[in-house]
Design a protein around this motif. Sequence first.
Motif, PDB file in Angstrom:
ATOM      1  N   ASP A   1       0.836  -1.198   0.000  1.00 26.23           N
ATOM      2  CA  ASP A   1       0.000   0.000   0.000  1.00 26.23           C
ATOM      3  C   ASP A   1       0.873   1.251   0.000  1.00 26.23           C
ATOM      4  O   ASP A   1       0.789   2.069  -0.888  1.00 26.23           O
ATOM      5  N   ARG A   2       1.706   1.386   1.020  1.00 27.77           N
ATOM      6  CA  ARG A   2       2.543   2.578   1.160  1.00 27.77           C
ATOM      7  C   ARG A   2       3.581   2.352   2.253  1.00 27.77           C
ATOM      8  O   ARG A   2       3.492   1.393   3.006  1.00 27.77           O
TER       9      ARG A   2
ATOM     10  N   ARG B   1       2.933  -0.849   4.747  1.00 27.36           N
ATOM     11  CA  ARG B   1       1.602  -1.431   4.952  1.00 27.36           C
ATOM     12  C   ARG B   1       1.327  -2.247   3.707  1.00 27.36           C
ATOM     13  O   ARG B   1       1.595  -1.791   2.595  1.00 27.36           O
TER      14      ARG B   1
ATOM     15  N   THR C   1      -2.872   4.040  11.887  1.00 26.51           N
ATOM     16  CA  THR C   1      -3.165   4.465  10.515  1.00 26.51           C
ATOM     17  C   THR C   1      -4.052   3.502   9.743  1.00 26.51           C
ATOM     18  O   THR C   1      -4.331   3.749   8.568  1.00 26.51           O
ATOM     19  N   ARG C   2      -4.496   2.446  10.369  1.00 24.65           N
ATOM     20  CA  ARG C   2      -5.193   1.399   9.596  1.00 24.65           C
ATOM     21  C   ARG C   2      -6.442   1.900   8.879  1.00 24.65           C
ATOM     22  O   ARG C   2      -6.839   1.329   7.880  1.00 24.65           O
ATOM     23  N   ASP C   3      -7.058   2.984   9.371  1.00 26.17           N
ATOM     24  CA  ASP C   3      -8.246   3.534   8.716  1.00 26.17           C
ATOM     25  C   ASP C   3      -7.945   4.808   7.925  1.00 26.17           C
ATOM     26  O   ASP C   3      -8.865   5.514   7.530  1.00 26.17           O
ATOM     27  N   GLN C   4      -6.654   5.082   7.704  1.00 23.62           N
ATOM     28  CA  GLN C   4      -6.262   6.304   6.991  1.00 23.62           C
ATOM     29  C   GLN C   4      -5.656   5.956   5.639  1.00 23.62           C
ATOM     30  O   GLN C   4      -4.894   4.998   5.520  1.00 23.62           O
ATOM     31  N   ASP C   5      -5.998   6.760   4.648  1.00 26.60           N
ATOM     32  CA  ASP C   5      -5.400   6.583   3.331  1.00 26.60           C
ATOM     33  C   ASP C   5      -4.112   7.378   3.175  1.00 26.60           C
ATOM     34  O   ASP C   5      -3.236   6.990   2.416  1.00 26.60           O
ATOM     35  N   ASN C   6      -4.017   8.497   3.872  1.00 25.01           N
ATOM     36  CA  ASN C   6      -2.839   9.350   3.763  1.00 25.01           C
ATOM     37  C   ASN C   6      -2.294   9.690   5.140  1.00 25.01           C
ATOM     38  O   ASN C   6      -3.053  10.083   6.025  1.00 25.01           O
TER      39      ASN C   6
END
Length: 178
Positions: free
Chosen positions: A95-96, A114, A158-163
Amino acid sequence: MTVKQQADFKLEIPHGDDRERRVCQSCDFVDYQNPKIVAGAVIVQDGKVLLCKRAIEPRKGFWTLPAGFMELGESVEEAAAREAFEEAEAKIEIDRVLAVYSVPRIGQVQVMFRAKLIGGYGIGPESEESGLFEWKDIPWSELAFPTVVWALTDYAATRDQDNFAPFANPEGTDALTR
């Protein structure tokens, strides 16, 4: 230097440098010793985290995230994917970047991503077992390294964050890294 000659290294500060290095007294070759890069990932599937129980030292028998040293000729992303396959027979989709941790005490820089598990998983040659863990079932007291705890903690944040900005060593962890 001929085949019969042996390098004679001495610690000294090379011209233009600011720290001691091993320098060959015969040819002035500087033997730079730099940190090694470790690449790994917090790999998830359906909210569960993939962990591997180490079959090798250091910390044999303790749980870890799939991670290991980069090889020449591969990107850090390729290294993380290769390590996931080597340790858990897992194919992943990165993912990032999650974090970059510095561990000067052992000369490492750890780049953690991730990632999502694509398909199944198994047990690679460096693992005794592997498994997907619900968050509440992670064996926190049996994790192999402080950086595994940090990566899992940073993932949770951060599991629910895209950035988000990649994490670094948590404050107050100098004693663990130096």
